[in-house]
Design a protein around this motif. Structure first.
Motif, PDB file in Angstrom:
ATOM      1  N   ASP A 249       0.866  -1.191   0.000  1.00 52.30           N
ATOM      2  CA  ASP A 249       0.000   0.000   0.000  1.00 52.30           C
ATOM      3  C   ASP A 249       0.898   1.234   0.000  1.00 52.30           C
ATOM      4  O   ASP A 249       2.119   1.134  -0.062  1.00 52.30           O
ATOM      5  N   VAL A 250       0.315   2.418   0.128  1.00 52.95           N
ATOM      6  CA  VAL A 250       1.104   3.657   0.035  1.00 52.95           C
ATOM      7  C   VAL A 250       2.121   3.728   1.192  1.00 52.95           C
ATOM      8  O   VAL A 250       3.237   4.233   1.008  1.00 52.95           O
ATOM      9  N   PHE A 251       1.805   3.148   2.333  1.00 49.96           N
ATOM     10  CA  PHE A 251       2.775   3.215   3.431  1.00 49.96           C
ATOM     11  C   PHE A 251       3.987   2.351   3.115  1.00 49.96           C
ATOM     12  O   PHE A 251       5.139   2.780   3.262  1.00 49.96           O
ATOM     13  N   HIS A 252       3.769   1.129   2.639  1.00 51.54           N
ATOM     14  CA  HIS A 252       4.913   0.270   2.277  1.00 51.54           C
ATOM     15  C   HIS A 252       5.739   0.942   1.175  1.00 51.54           C
ATOM     16  O   HIS A 252       6.944   1.079   1.282  1.00 51.54           O
ATOM     17  N   ASP A 253       5.062   1.370   0.116  1.00 49.36           N
ATOM     18  CA  ASP A 253       5.798   1.908  -1.028  1.00 49.36           C
ATOM     19  C   ASP A 253       6.523   3.210  -0.704  1.00 49.36           C
ATOM     20  O   ASP A 253       7.677   3.399  -1.068  1.00 49.36           O
ATOM     21  N   PHE A 254       5.834   4.111   0.019  1.00 44.86           N
ATOM     22  CA  PHE A 254       6.461   5.419   0.256  1.00 44.86           C
ATOM     23  C   PHE A 254       7.475   5.332   1.408  1.00 44.86           C
ATOM     24  O   PHE A 254       8.651   5.620   1.244  1.00 44.86           O
ATOM     25  N   PHE A 255       6.979   4.875   2.577  1.00 46.44           N
ATOM     26  CA  PHE A 255       7.866   4.839   3.755  1.00 46.44           C
ATOM     27  C   PHE A 255       9.018   3.857   3.490  1.00 46.44           C
ATOM     28  O   PHE A 255      10.174   4.146   3.814  1.00 46.44           O
ATOM     29  N   GLY A 256       8.729   2.709   2.892  1.00 46.48           N
ATOM     30  CA  GLY A 256       9.747   1.660   2.726  1.00 46.48           C
ATOM     31  C   GLY A 256      10.718   1.918   1.602  1.00 46.48           C
ATOM     32  O   GLY A 256      11.920   1.705   1.741  1.00 46.48           O
ATOM     33  N   HIS A 257      10.217   2.396   0.477  1.00 43.75           N
ATOM     34  CA  HIS A 257      11.067   2.478  -0.726  1.00 43.75           C
ATOM     35  C   HIS A 257      11.617   3.874  -1.039  1.00 43.75           C
ATOM     36  O   HIS A 257      12.718   4.005  -1.563  1.00 43.75           O
ATOM     37  N   VAL A 258      10.865   4.920  -0.785  1.00 42.60           N
ATOM     38  CA  VAL A 258      11.248   6.255  -1.307  1.00 42.60           C
ATOM     39  C   VAL A 258      12.536   6.808  -0.671  1.00 42.60           C
ATOM     40  O   VAL A 258      13.395   7.336  -1.387  1.00 42.60           O
ATOM     41  N   PRO A 259      12.761   6.680   0.643  1.00 38.55           N
ATOM     42  CA  PRO A 259      13.972   7.294   1.215  1.00 38.55           C
ATOM     43  C   PRO A 259      15.263   6.893   0.502  1.00 38.55           C
ATOM     44  O   PRO A 259      16.094   7.756   0.191  1.00 38.55           O
ATOM     45  N   LEU A 260      15.440   5.621   0.168  1.00 38.47           N
ATOM     46  CA  LEU A 260      16.722   5.214  -0.434  1.00 38.47           C
ATOM     47  C   LEU A 260      16.855   5.666  -1.886  1.00 38.47           C
ATOM     48  O   LEU A 260      17.955   5.652  -2.440  1.00 38.47           O
ATOM     49  N   LEU A 261      15.760   6.096  -2.483  1.00 39.69           N
ATOM     50  CA  LEU A 261      15.866   6.611  -3.863  1.00 39.69           C
ATOM     51  C   LEU A 261      16.659   7.917  -3.883  1.00 39.69           C
ATOM     52  O   LEU A 261      17.092   8.373  -4.937  1.00 39.69           O
ATOM     53  N   PHE A 262      16.838   8.497  -2.683  1.00 39.17           N
ATOM     54  CA  PHE A 262      17.619   9.737  -2.600  1.00 39.17           C
ATOM     55  C   PHE A 262      19.126   9.453  -2.569  1.00 39.17           C
ATOM     56  O   PHE A 262      19.937  10.366  -2.610  1.00 39.17           O
ATOM     57  N   ASN A 263      19.487   8.157  -2.472  1.00 38.25           N
ATOM     58  CA  ASN A 263      20.916   7.816  -2.441  1.00 38.25           C
ATOM     59  C   ASN A 263      21.379   7.504  -3.863  1.00 38.25           C
ATOM     60  O   ASN A 263      20.843   6.581  -4.490  1.00 38.25           O
ATOM     61  N   PRO A 264      22.348   8.257  -4.411  1.00 40.02           N
ATOM     62  CA  PRO A 264      22.728   8.087  -5.821  1.00 40.02           C
ATOM     63  C   PRO A 264      23.121   6.661  -6.202  1.00 40.02           C
ATOM     64  O   PRO A 264      22.715   6.161  -7.256  1.00 40.02           O
ATOM     65  N   VAL A 265      23.883   5.963  -5.340  1.00 39.29           N
ATOM     66  CA  VAL A 265      24.322   4.605  -5.709  1.00 39.29           C
ATOM     67  C   VAL A 265      23.128   3.664  -5.748  1.00 39.29           C
ATOM     68  O   VAL A 265      22.941   2.888  -6.695  1.00 39.29           O
ATOM     69  N   PHE A 266      22.268   3.750  -4.737  1.00 45.98           N
ATOM     70  CA  PHE A 266      21.075   2.893  -4.704  1.00 45.98           C
ATOM     71  C   PHE A 266      20.160   3.240  -5.884  1.00 45.98           C
ATOM     72  O   PHE A 266      19.615   2.361  -6.562  1.00 45.98           O
ATOM     73  N   ALA A 267      20.037   4.543  -6.167  1.00 41.56           N
ATOM     74  CA  ALA A 267      19.168   4.985  -7.277  1.00 41.56           C
ATOM     75  C   ALA A 267      19.692   4.453  -8.607  1.00 41.56           C
ATOM     76  O   ALA A 267      18.912   4.006  -9.457  1.00 41.56           O
ATOM     77  N   ASN A 268      21.022   4.470  -8.770  1.00 35.33           N
ATOM     78  CA  ASN A 268      21.595   3.902 -10.010  1.00 35.33           C
ATOM     79  C   ASN A 268      21.297   2.414 -10.099  1.00 35.33           C
ATOM     80  O   ASN A 268      20.946   1.895 -11.153  1.00 35.33           O
ATOM     81  N   HIS A 269      21.444   1.727  -8.953  1.00 37.04           N
ATOM     82  CA  HIS A 269      21.206   0.272  -8.950  1.00 37.04           C
ATOM     83  C   HIS A 269      19.781  -0.023  -9.389  1.00 37.04           C
ATOM     84  O   HIS A 269      19.534  -0.907 -10.212  1.00 37.04           O
ATOM     85  N   LEU A 270      18.852   0.751  -8.878  1.00 37.24           N
ATOM     86  CA  LEU A 270      17.437   0.442  -9.154  1.00 37.24           C
ATOM     87  C   LEU A 270      17.101   0.677 -10.631  1.00 37.24           C
ATOM     88  O   LEU A 270      16.330  -0.055 -11.241  1.00 37.24           O
ATOM     89  N   GLN A 271      17.758   1.680 -11.224  1.00 40.27           N
ATOM     90  CA  GLN A 271      17.517   1.891 -12.667  1.00 40.27           C
ATOM     91  C   GLN A 271      18.124   0.729 -13.457  1.00 40.27           C
ATOM     92  O   GLN A 271      17.484   0.191 -14.379  1.00 40.27           O
ATOM     93  N   GLU A 272      19.316   0.278 -13.068  1.00 34.75           N
ATOM     94  CA  GLU A 272      19.938  -0.873 -13.754  1.00 34.75           C
ATOM     95  C   GLU A 272      19.081  -2.115 -13.562  1.00 34.75           C
ATOM     96  O   GLU A 272      18.929  -2.934 -14.465  1.00 34.75           O
ATOM     97  N   TYR A 273      18.490  -2.234 -12.360  1.00 31.76           N
ATOM     98  CA  TYR A 273      17.607  -3.380 -12.104  1.00 31.76           C
ATOM     99  C   TYR A 273      16.429  -3.348 -13.081  1.00 31.76           C
ATOM    100  O   TYR A 273      16.060  -4.359 -13.689  1.00 31.76           O
ATOM    101  N   GLY A 274      15.875  -2.162 -13.282  1.00 34.97           N
ATOM    102  CA  GLY A 274      14.750  -2.036 -14.230  1.00 34.97           C
ATOM    103  C   GLY A 274      15.162  -2.450 -15.632  1.00 34.97           C
ATOM    104  O   GLY A 274      14.470  -3.233 -16.294  1.00 34.97           O
ATOM    105  N   LYS A 275      16.329  -1.979 -16.083  1.00 38.82           N
ATOM    106  CA  LYS A 275      16.803  -2.357 -17.428  1.00 38.82           C
ATOM    107  C   LYS A 275      17.040  -3.879 -17.470  1.00 38.82           C
ATOM    108  O   LYS A 275      16.671  -4.541 -18.431  1.00 38.82           O
ATOM    109  N   GLY A 276      17.614  -4.396 -16.393  1.00 40.74           N
ATOM    110  CA  GLY A 276      17.878  -5.843 -16.331  1.00 40.74           C
ATOM    111  C   GLY A 276      16.587  -6.645 -16.354  1.00 40.74           C
ATOM    112  O   GLY A 276      16.523  -7.721 -16.954  1.00 40.74           O
TER     113      GLY A 276
END
Ligand code: HBI
Ligand code: FE
Length: 292
Positions: free
Chosen positions: A141-168
């Motif tokens: 739900d919005v709590f899992h997705d926002f509270f759980g996932h959004v904070p680390l999207l602010f970290n450049p290395v983690f953010a790069n990983h997640l984009q590579e994961y999407g391409k993968g």
């Protein structure tokens, strides 16, 4: 949405899989990428109050359990007062790592999900759980997705990983490797642990948004805690409706980025010939790390 056959098929399977037998979210207004308006003004005062209660409970569990990066980034989100407005978060997020949030009615098809990640768009579910689901919910739900996932999207290395994961993920779909990549996502982005000078810490969204698993994953003697190895993770089954039998531990986010950068095709080919490992396996020579 003037639904294509594929979309109708996806929604039918989703409804069958969900415990209520019907969809939680309203997919009728979704576009071809399953994006909907957040309609933030439609949330009720009770829903904002439930969000505050979830947030207060969870934020008190973080010190000594969540990785520092998560705690520091969450503090900067100013999300304690009520269900956040995704567009406002996207303004700060796009300045930090080029990511944006897109509102979705709930789970979307794998290829749609990967397409969003590959384009630095993170899908956030618009609906909030019911009060009776305070301690546990199966679908994000919005709590899992926002509270759980959004904070680390602010970290450049983690953010790069997640984009590579999407391409993968898009590539894995073509190679028949989706199940392997889903395990990788599960044991890292959802339920991953990371080393810290003070001991192991959680960085996985499924742990960090959970009232019970955040303590269990670090303190219980029951689960295994094994050093991360991409191929071992991709071979290991997982459970979606109970605490994990095994947690995988990365040294740092650079390792996650480096270890998942190579072309996985040879690994997929090898894994297709091997039996999957049960979630509670411990192979000869594997270290079961102590949490503290
Ligand atoms: N859809 N909205 C949403 N959120 C997810 O985390 C998600 C999804 N669809 C597919 C999916 N995750 C998984 O199949 C991938 O993690 C492999
Ligand atoms: Fe998630």
């Amino acid at each position: 949405m003037d639904m294509t056959l594929e979309q109708a098929e996806f929604l039918k399977t989703l409804a069958e899989k969900s415990d209520s037998g019907s969809l939680r979210g309203d997919y009728s207004a979704a576009d071809a990428q399953y994006v909907v308006p957040q309609d933030w003004h439609t949330y009720t005062p009770d829903q904002h109050a439930l969000w505050r209660k979830l947030y207060q409970r969870q934020v008190q569990l973080l010190p000594g359990r969540a990785c520092d990066l998560f705690i520091d980034s969450l503090a900067g989100l100013d999300a304690a007062g009520g269900i956040p407005q995704f567009d406002r978060t996207s303004e700060a997020l796009s300045r930090a790592t080029g990511w944006r949030l897109v509102a979705v009615p709930g789970l979307v098809p794998d290829h749609v999900f990967f397409e969003h990640l590959a384009n630095r768009r993170f899908p956030v579910t618009v609906w909030l759980r019911e009060p009776r689901e305070f301690d546990y919910i199966v679908e994000p739900d919005v709590f899992h997705d926002f509270f759980g996932h959004v904070p680390l999207l602010f970290n450049p290395v983690f953010a790069n990983h997640l984009q590579e994961y999407g391409k993968g993920g898009l590539k894995a779909l073509r190679l028949g490797g989706l199940q392997f990549l889903a395990r990788l996502y599960w044991y890292t982005v959802e339920f991953g642990l990371i080393e810290s000078p003070q001991g192991l810490r959680a960085y996985g969204a499924g742990i960090l948004s959970s009232g019970g698993e955040i303590g269990y994953c670090l303190n219980s003697p029951v689960p295994r805690r094994i050093p991360f190895n991409a191929e071992r993770v991709m071979r290991t089954l997982y459970k979606i409706d109970s605490y994990q039998d095994t947690y995988f531990v990365i040294r740092d986010f650079d390792q996650l980025f480096e270890d998942t950068a190579p072309d996985f095709s040879p690994i997929y080919a090898r894994l297709q010939t091997l039996a999957a490992l049960p979630a509670d396996s411990l192979l000869a020579g594997e270290r079961n790390l102590q949490a503290t």
